[in-house]
Design a protein around this motif. Sequence first.
Motif, PDB file in Angstrom:
ATOM      1  N   THR A 273       0.899  -1.105   0.093  1.00  0.00           N
ATOM      2  CA  THR A 273       0.161   0.141  -0.051  1.00  0.00           C
ATOM      3  C   THR A 273       0.836   1.102  -0.069  1.00  0.00           C
ATOM      4  OG1 THR A 273      -0.125   0.361   2.586  1.00  0.00           O
ATOM      5  CG2 THR A 273      -1.818  -1.308   1.340  1.00  0.00           C
ATOM      6  N   GLY A 274       0.410   2.429  -0.427  1.00  0.00           N
ATOM      7  CA  GLY A 274       1.393   3.492  -0.780  1.00  0.00           C
ATOM      8  C   GLY A 274       2.520   3.053  -1.670  1.00  0.00           C
TER       9      GLY A 274
ATOM     10  N   ASP B  58       3.107   3.624  -4.896  1.00  0.00           N
ATOM     11  CA  ASP B  58       2.984   4.481  -6.193  1.00  0.00           C
ATOM     12  C   ASP B  58       4.605   5.235  -5.927  1.00  0.00           C
ATOM     13  OD1 ASP B  58       1.331   6.161  -4.057  1.00  0.00           O
ATOM     14  OD2 ASP B  58       2.262   7.792  -5.184  1.00  0.00           O
ATOM     15  N   SER B  59       4.869   5.771  -4.860  1.00  0.00           N
ATOM     16  CA  SER B  59       6.027   6.625  -4.842  1.00  0.00           C
ATOM     17  C   SER B  59       6.711   6.502  -3.456  1.00  0.00           C
ATOM     18  CB  SER B  59       5.942   8.343  -5.069  1.00  0.00           C
ATOM     19  OG  SER B  59       4.877   8.691  -4.021  1.00  0.00           O
TER      20      SER B  59
ATOM     21  N   ARG C 231       7.514   2.964  -3.300  1.00  0.00           N
ATOM     22  CA  ARG C 231       7.909   2.434  -4.707  1.00  0.00           C
ATOM     23  C   ARG C 231       9.223   1.783  -4.612  1.00  0.00           C
ATOM     24  NH1 ARG C 231       9.103   6.610  -9.929  1.00  0.00           N
ATOM     25  NH2 ARG C 231       6.779   6.627 -10.097  1.00  0.00           N
TER      26      ARG C 231
ATOM     27  N   TYR D 123      -2.671   2.682  -4.037  1.00  0.00           N
ATOM     28  CA  TYR D 123      -2.477   3.908  -4.013  1.00  0.00           C
ATOM     29  C   TYR D 123      -3.733   4.768  -3.936  1.00  0.00           C
ATOM     30  CZ  TYR D 123      -3.358   4.299  -9.123  1.00  0.00           C
ATOM     31  OH  TYR D 123      -3.943   4.397 -10.248  1.00  0.00           O
TER      32      TYR D 123
ATOM     33  N   GLU E 124      -2.446   8.994  -7.266  1.00  0.00           N
ATOM     34  CA  GLU E 124      -1.418   9.505  -8.115  1.00  0.00           C
ATOM     35  C   GLU E 124      -1.110   8.553  -9.373  1.00  0.00           C
ATOM     36  OE1 GLU E 124      -1.542   8.258  -4.892  1.00  0.00           O
ATOM     37  OE2 GLU E 124      -0.623   9.448  -3.602  1.00  0.00           O
TER      38      GLU E 124
ATOM     39  N   ALA F   9       1.953   5.921 -10.184  1.00  0.00           N
ATOM     40  CA  ALA F   9       1.806   4.656 -10.000  1.00  0.00           C
ATOM     41  C   ALA F   9       1.994   3.819 -11.329  1.00  0.00           C
ATOM     42  CB  ALA F   9       0.295   4.314  -9.555  1.00  0.00           C
TER      43      ALA F   9
ATOM     44  N   PRO G 234      -6.143   1.816  -7.334  1.00  0.00           N
ATOM     45  CA  PRO G 234      -6.330   3.167  -6.738  1.00  0.00           C
ATOM     46  C   PRO G 234      -7.476   3.142  -5.729  1.00  0.00           C
ATOM     47  CG  PRO G 234      -7.266   3.314  -8.827  1.00  0.00           C
ATOM     48  CD  PRO G 234      -6.736   1.877  -8.683  1.00  0.00           C
TER      49      PRO G 234
ATOM     50  N   ALA H 134       0.900   2.688   3.480  1.00  0.00           N
ATOM     51  CA  ALA H 134       0.387   3.957   3.113  1.00  0.00           C
ATOM     52  C   ALA H 134       0.106   4.913   4.527  1.00  0.00           C
ATOM     53  CB  ALA H 134      -1.402   3.817   2.579  1.00  0.00           C
TER      54      ALA H 134
END
Length: 276
Positions: free
Chosen positions: A39-40, A42-43, A47, A64, A67, A71, A89, A119
């Motif tokens: 989770t979380g 994307d970056s 990431r 995510y 974003e 992602a 998402p 996240a």
Amino acid sequence: MEIQQQPPGRLGAMREKPDHGEDSYRGSGRLEGKRAVVTGGDSGIGRAVAIAFAREGADVLIAYLNEDEDARDTAKLVEEAGRRAVLVPGDLADPAQCRRVVDVAVAEFGGIDVLVNNAAFQMTHETVEEVTDEEWQHTFDVNITAMFRVVKAALPHLGAGASIINTSSINYDTPKPTLLPYATTKGAIANFTAGLAQLLGDRGIRVNAVAPGPIWTPLIPSTMPPEQVEEFGKNTPLGRPGQPKEVAPPFVLLASDEASYISGAVIPVTGGKPIL
């Protein structure tokens, strides 16, 4: 000076780009065939973990908020490593979204071997009065309640040898007063990890946490005032903020079978700041 952003922040708007290990991480098959949820993802730390997991041989579902460009870029890096990437998402403050992340992972991968609860939401406030009831509740919903909900949904699909890894923070031990709601949730995450490890030990499921110190991610310029962003991480013994790629290796260890007797642990990645 870094551009001030709206939370949760996006990589494309950052002048000083974080290093997620895109050009440096080399895998060695430590997670070959494993199915991971991040989770979380994307970056930032998420990431870096997704990249490392993929290069170690894992398929990765990336949950995510919104974003989409970040992602998609992360998913491309996972696929370039020869692994499957699935994007989901949505807002984990919604109980239905927590269940959906698990349902999609099971449908796409057939099960889950590694669950990374990463996240998070934070905002900076100089006084208690600035923190609204709604923000306090939202911070808890995203940072800790979502962890409980995702874990509960995932448990029927986690077998012996599975690994749950939660992202805590140095704030669980030395809370920054201007991050009061966030720091409070990070303390809850440390206790959640310790208690869950004991509850799930007889099922052969390991539960651990990683506690980063100041790490340079889009969350920083989107949730802190510019003067704090400029000084971010300079008060560590190493004198700088960490990069996301420097946090990923403990996640790889904890996800791997090499950590078969590590459960209930919190691993600090703090640039030399002690966690007691």
